[in-house]
Design an enzyme around this catalytic site. Structure first.
Site, PDB file in Angstrom:
ATOM      1  N   TYR A  31       4.105  16.308   2.389  1.00 32.76           N
ATOM      2  CA  TYR A  31       4.194  15.348   3.652  1.00 32.76           C
ATOM      3  C   TYR A  31       5.532  16.043   4.304  1.00 32.76           C
ATOM      4  O   TYR A  31       5.552  16.336   5.566  1.00 32.76           O
ATOM      5  CB  TYR A  31       4.684  14.300   2.935  1.00 32.76           C
ATOM      6  CG  TYR A  31       5.114  13.226   4.144  1.00 32.76           C
ATOM      7  CD1 TYR A  31       6.441  13.002   4.412  1.00 32.76           C
ATOM      8  CD2 TYR A  31       4.215  12.562   4.629  1.00 32.76           C
ATOM      9  CE1 TYR A  31       6.745  12.160   5.409  1.00 32.76           C
ATOM     10  CE2 TYR A  31       4.491  11.465   5.745  1.00 32.76           C
ATOM     11  CZ  TYR A  31       5.723  11.571   6.127  1.00 32.76           C
ATOM     12  OH  TYR A  31       6.080  10.549   7.069  1.00 32.76           O
ATOM     13  N   ASP A  32       6.498  16.991   3.610  1.00 33.78           N
ATOM     14  CA  ASP A  32       7.490  17.467   4.026  1.00 33.78           C
ATOM     15  C   ASP A  32       7.125  18.743   4.869  1.00 33.78           C
ATOM     16  O   ASP A  32       7.760  18.758   6.283  1.00 33.78           O
ATOM     17  CB  ASP A  32       8.434  17.572   3.311  1.00 33.78           C
ATOM     18  CG  ASP A  32      10.023  18.178   3.807  1.00 33.78           C
ATOM     19  OD1 ASP A  32      10.493  18.963   3.296  1.00 33.78           O
ATOM     20  OD2 ASP A  32      10.372  17.324   4.675  1.00 33.78           O
ATOM     21  N   SER A  46       9.733 -23.335  10.730  1.00 33.51           N
ATOM     22  CA  SER A  46      10.464 -23.249   9.494  1.00 33.51           C
ATOM     23  C   SER A  46       9.612 -24.298   8.576  1.00 33.51           C
ATOM     24  O   SER A  46       8.848 -25.013   9.276  1.00 33.51           O
ATOM     25  CB  SER A  46      11.864 -23.788   9.607  1.00 33.51           C
ATOM     26  OG  SER A  46      12.066 -25.002  10.244  1.00 33.51           O
ATOM     27  N   GLU A  85       1.009 -18.526  -1.486  1.00 32.39           N
ATOM     28  CA  GLU A  85       1.690 -17.220  -1.451  1.00 32.39           C
ATOM     29  C   GLU A  85       3.015 -17.405  -1.991  1.00 32.39           C
ATOM     30  O   GLU A  85       3.572 -18.277  -1.692  1.00 32.39           O
ATOM     31  CB  GLU A  85       1.869 -16.934   0.062  1.00 32.39           C
ATOM     32  CG  GLU A  85       0.359 -16.597   0.999  1.00 32.39           C
ATOM     33  CD  GLU A  85       0.662 -16.427   2.444  1.00 32.39           C
ATOM     34  OE1 GLU A  85       0.456 -17.502   3.071  1.00 32.39           O
ATOM     35  OE2 GLU A  85       0.834 -15.446   2.947  1.00 32.39           O
ATOM     36  N   LYS A 104       6.720 -16.777  -1.835  1.00 32.89           N
ATOM     37  CA  LYS A 104       7.924 -17.009  -0.634  1.00 32.89           C
ATOM     38  C   LYS A 104       8.743 -16.103  -0.748  1.00 32.89           C
ATOM     39  O   LYS A 104       9.885 -16.027  -1.719  1.00 32.89           O
ATOM     40  CB  LYS A 104       8.476 -18.395  -0.646  1.00 32.89           C
ATOM     41  CG  LYS A 104       9.163 -18.558   0.570  1.00 32.89           C
ATOM     42  CD  LYS A 104       9.814 -20.117   0.491  1.00 32.89           C
ATOM     43  CE  LYS A 104      10.486 -20.319   1.927  1.00 32.89           C
ATOM     44  NZ  LYS A 104      11.681 -19.535   2.087  1.00 32.89           N
TER      45      LYS A 104
HETATM   46  C1  LIG Z   1      10.843  15.612   1.019  1.00 37.40           C
HETATM   47  C2  LIG Z   1      10.262  14.229   0.868  1.00 37.40           C
HETATM   48  C3  LIG Z   1       9.250  13.916   1.764  1.00 37.40           C
HETATM   49  C4  LIG Z   1       8.523  12.735   1.479  1.00 37.40           C
HETATM   50  C5  LIG Z   1       9.011  11.792   0.765  1.00 37.40           C
HETATM   51  C6  LIG Z   1       8.465  10.641   0.744  1.00 37.40           C
HETATM   52  N1  LIG Z   1       7.278  10.351   1.314  1.00 37.40           N
HETATM   53  C7  LIG Z   1       6.073  10.872   0.619  1.00 37.40           C
HETATM   54  C8  LIG Z   1       4.793  10.726   1.071  1.00 37.40           C
HETATM   55  C9  LIG Z   1       3.565  11.383   0.487  1.00 37.40           C
HETATM   56  N2  LIG Z   1       3.677  11.951  -0.625  1.00 37.40           N
HETATM   57  O1  LIG Z   1       2.467  11.141   0.611  1.00 37.40           O
HETATM   58  C10 LIG Z   1       4.633  10.129   2.586  1.00 37.40           C
HETATM   59  C11 LIG Z   1       5.662   9.697   3.167  1.00 37.40           C
HETATM   60  C12 LIG Z   1       7.273   9.809   2.571  1.00 37.40           C
HETATM   61  O2  LIG Z   1       8.250   9.440   3.048  1.00 37.40           O
HETATM   62  C13 LIG Z   1      10.098  12.274  -0.071  1.00 37.40           C
HETATM   63  C14 LIG Z   1      10.797  11.192  -1.109  1.00 37.40           C
HETATM   64  C15 LIG Z   1      10.691  13.233  -0.021  1.00 37.40           C
END
Ligand SMILES: Cc1ccc(Cn2cc(C(N)=O)ccc2=O)c(C)c1
Length: 318
Positions: A35-36, A81, A112, A114
């Site tokens: 992801y990073d 409300s 659900e 609350k």
């Molecule tokens: C370096 C880094 C990158 C991402 C994340 C957390 N994360 C992971 C994903 C994933 N794995 O699909 C998706 C979005 C996200 O925010 C962390 C904690 C650290």
């Protein structure tokens, strides 16, 4: 530029999907490092081609500038409300009123949890998140779009290019609350009394970077003017929210009778400590949207719903 634009769109789709898996489903399909890596690639493209750094980009969750005030927002569909019920008799009285008003026609309820947080409204135009606001007094709230954008489970783009408004409860998970108070304690700052106050305090920050640091989350529970979108029951509204990629609370149950409601409510009274977030009761709604319309509302509360309140949550500290 075309090649960069095409790659940027591919990255938007991938990062949106991974955000959804991670924050909404809690089932990531790729490691954080992947992801990073993709995020870094998109940042580089946006640095080279600033015109690609659009508000819908997954890199634009945390805005830069600090606001000096929140704008006011008029709710076209008032955020009502709920009236409260505190015991079984209150619930049976509510059911009697519903049964009389519906002339003995058959009806069912949806129960659900609350969530003990802050009611918010999210507006989307052609599938893009354009505004988020607080309930306020029910007709006028505050524009906290910049802060709500930082909540990772809120999609910046829907799966379908719909224009609609959804309602939900923003909250701070118990663990985030405990960690936040530990930090405030270290810094000699006043701790928050409970997760609800912590969530409200976080969303009232004029600097979105503070809200972004508070690990807030949200459950969506309603679609404004859902009938216009061809939905006929509240449970179908919840299914539609899920289809669109929103986070909903799956601890919900359709109950055919008030006895089933009472059983559901009593079942949850002592299960609260097991939840990773605080709840202050159970919301009970007539399921049919047509019957909700038939029942209507009083000056400030729907006649087709009631909140059963639990006694105040045990103090969440350690
Ligand atoms: C370096 C880094 C990158 C991402 C994340 C957390 N994360 C992971 C994903 C994933 N794995 O699909 C998706 C979005 C996200 O925010 C962390 C904690 C650290």
């Amino acid at each position: 530029l075309q090649a960069a634009e095409k790659r940027a769109q591919e990255l938007h789709n991938l990062l949106n999907q991974y955000n959804y898996e991670y924050y909404v489903l809690d089932q990531p399909s790729v490691p954080d490092s992947e992801y990073d890596r993709l995020t870094q690639e998109l940042l580089k493209i946006e640095e080279e081609f600033p015109e690609l750094q659009t508000s819908e980009s997954p890199t634009q969750r945390v805005g830069g500038q600090v606001l000096d005030a929140f704008k006011k927002v008029q709710h076209n569909v008032p955020m009502l409300s709920l009236a409260n019920a505190f015991n079984e008799d209150d619930l049976r009285d509510f059911d009697r009123r519903v049964r009389q008003a519906l002339d003995e026609n058959s009806y069912s309820y949806v129960c659900e949890l609350k969530i003990d947080g802050l009611a918010v409204s999210l507006k989307y135009e052609d599938g893009l998140f354009v505004q988020g606001s607080t309930r306020g007094d029910g007709t006028v709230g505050e524009d906290i779009s910049a802060n709500l954008r930082t909540i990772r489970s809120i999609p910046l783009r829907l799966r379908e290019p719909l224009t609609l408004e959804v309602r939900g409860e923003a909250f701070m998970p118990k663990q985030s609350f405990i960690a936040l108070n530990a930090i405030r304690d270290e810094k000699g700052e006043e701790p928050f009394a409970n997760p609800r106050n912590a969530a409200a305090g976080s969303l009232r920050q004029l600097d979105p970077r503070i809200a972004a640091s508070r690990n807030l989350d949200i459950f969506l529970y309603g679609v404004a003017e859902a009938e216009e979108l061809g939905v006929s029951t509240h449970s179908e509204s919840l299914e539609m929210l899920e289809r669109l990629g929103f986070k909903t609370n799956n601890e919900r149950k359709v109950c055919r009778t008030i006895d089933d409601v009472i059983q559901y409510v009593s079942g949850w009274a002592d299960k609260r400590p097991k939840l990773s977030y605080e709840i202050d009761g159970i919301v009970i709604k007539v399921n049919s949207l047509a019957q909700q319309k038939e029942l209507g509302t009083t000056a400030k509360s729907p006649r087709w719903a009631i909140a059963f309140k639990f006694p105040a949550e045990e103090v969440v500290t350690k």
